[in-house]
Design a protein around this motif. Sequence first.
Motif, PDB file in Angstrom:
ATOM      1  N   GLY A  47       0.672  -1.286   0.026  1.00  0.00           N
ATOM      2  CA  GLY A  47      -0.090   0.102  -0.057  1.00  0.00           C
ATOM      3  C   GLY A  47       0.868   1.268  -0.002  1.00  0.00           C
ATOM      4  O   GLY A  47       2.046   1.296  -0.245  1.00  0.00           O
ATOM      5  N   THR A  48       0.154   2.170   0.461  1.00  0.00           N
ATOM      6  CA  THR A  48       0.505   3.760   0.293  1.00  0.00           C
ATOM      7  C   THR A  48       0.484   4.350   1.734  1.00  0.00           C
ATOM      8  O   THR A  48      -0.468   4.236   2.253  1.00  0.00           O
ATOM      9  N   VAL A  49       1.666   4.802   2.354  1.00  0.00           N
ATOM     10  CA  VAL A  49       1.660   5.502   3.716  1.00  0.00           C
ATOM     11  C   VAL A  49       0.640   6.850   3.414  1.00  0.00           C
ATOM     12  O   VAL A  49       0.823   7.524   2.782  1.00  0.00           O
ATOM     13  N   VAL A  50      -0.487   6.867   4.225  1.00  0.00           N
ATOM     14  CA  VAL A  50      -1.247   8.085   4.136  1.00  0.00           C
ATOM     15  C   VAL A  50      -1.159   9.018   5.269  1.00  0.00           C
ATOM     16  O   VAL A  50      -1.672  10.033   5.432  1.00  0.00           O
ATOM     17  N   PHE A  51      -0.724   8.455   6.453  1.00  0.00           N
ATOM     18  CA  PHE A  51      -0.507   9.261   7.567  1.00  0.00           C
ATOM     19  C   PHE A  51       0.618   8.591   8.484  1.00  0.00           C
ATOM     20  O   PHE A  51       0.739   7.406   8.585  1.00  0.00           O
ATOM     21  N   SER A  62      -0.884   5.191   9.166  1.00  0.00           N
ATOM     22  CA  SER A  62      -2.089   4.818   8.346  1.00  0.00           C
ATOM     23  C   SER A  62      -1.529   4.330   6.919  1.00  0.00           C
ATOM     24  O   SER A  62      -0.659   5.165   6.356  1.00  0.00           O
ATOM     25  N   VAL A  63      -2.050   3.240   6.491  1.00  0.00           N
ATOM     26  CA  VAL A  63      -1.407   2.896   5.116  1.00  0.00           C
ATOM     27  C   VAL A  63      -2.793   2.435   4.243  1.00  0.00           C
ATOM     28  O   VAL A  63      -3.800   1.656   4.878  1.00  0.00           O
ATOM     29  N   ASP A  64      -2.926   2.942   3.211  1.00  0.00           N
ATOM     30  CA  ASP A  64      -4.066   2.713   2.164  1.00  0.00           C
ATOM     31  C   ASP A  64      -3.704   1.384   1.331  1.00  0.00           C
ATOM     32  O   ASP A  64      -2.416   1.472   0.891  1.00  0.00           O
ATOM     33  N   HIS A  65      -4.381   0.557   1.059  1.00  0.00           N
ATOM     34  CA  HIS A  65      -4.168  -0.501   0.096  1.00  0.00           C
ATOM     35  C   HIS A  65      -5.204  -0.552  -0.916  1.00  0.00           C
ATOM     36  O   HIS A  65      -6.035   0.035  -1.075  1.00  0.00           O
ATOM     37  N   SER A  71      -5.382   0.605   6.755  1.00  0.00           N
ATOM     38  CA  SER A  71      -4.853  -0.127   8.086  1.00  0.00           C
ATOM     39  C   SER A  71      -4.268   0.914   8.714  1.00  0.00           C
ATOM     40  O   SER A  71      -3.575   1.808   8.335  1.00  0.00           O
ATOM     41  N   THR A  72      -4.578   0.943  10.033  1.00  0.00           N
ATOM     42  CA  THR A  72      -3.814   2.002  11.201  1.00  0.00           C
ATOM     43  C   THR A  72      -3.202   1.127  12.156  1.00  0.00           C
ATOM     44  O   THR A  72      -3.774   0.346  12.846  1.00  0.00           O
ATOM     45  N   VAL A  82       4.850  10.169   4.556  1.00  0.00           N
ATOM     46  CA  VAL A  82       3.518  10.166   3.833  1.00  0.00           C
ATOM     47  C   VAL A  82       3.666  10.197   2.534  1.00  0.00           C
ATOM     48  O   VAL A  82       4.675  10.778   1.859  1.00  0.00           O
ATOM     49  N   GLY A  83       3.223   9.326   1.744  1.00  0.00           N
ATOM     50  CA  GLY A  83       3.056   8.999   0.125  1.00  0.00           C
ATOM     51  C   GLY A  83       4.084   7.969  -0.063  1.00  0.00           C
ATOM     52  O   GLY A  83       4.255   7.732  -1.456  1.00  0.00           O
TER      53      GLY A  83
END
Length: 136
Positions: A47-51, A62-65, A71-72, A82-83
Motif C-alpha cells: 500500500g501507500t502511507v497516508v499518515f 495509516s496505510v491505504d491498500h 490499516s492503522t 506520507v506518500g
Amino acid sequence: VRFSWPLAPPHPVLRPFLAPSAPWGPGHRGVDLGGSAGEPVLAVADGTVVFAGHLVDRSLVSVDHPNGLRSTYEPVAPTVTVGQPVHRGDVLGHLESGHAGCAVPCLHWGIRRDKEYLDPLALVTAHRIRLLPWPT
Ligand SMILES: [Zn+2]
C-alpha cells in the motif's frame, strides 16, 4: 491482496475488536496485540502511507491498500513518511507503550473501509474468513 500480522509472533490478542453500535458510539475499533516497546511494526499488505506522525495524544501510521482498505497502527513511532509506497512486511515504525486498556505494550491495529471499521483478525485468520456468508 494478502494480509499478514503487523507484529512478529507471538502477538497475543489482548483485546478483541468490538464493532460500535453507532458511528460515534462506544466500541473497540481494532484489535490490541501484545508486544514489546521498540519492536518493529510491519505493513500488513502492500500500500501507500497516508499518515505518519502525531495525532492529538498519540503517534500512528495509516496505510491505504489497493482494495480500498486502510490499516492503522498505534501507538507507533513512524520510520516512514506520507506518500511512501510500502510492501507487506516492511517496517513502518516502532511500537510505543501507552495504548489505553493494555497493561503491557500493545499495538492497536485497525482496519476500515471508508467509515466502516472491520475486524482485522478476519484478514489473517483463515477460519474466520470462511465463516462469512457468501454474497447473494
Ligand atoms: Zn485498542
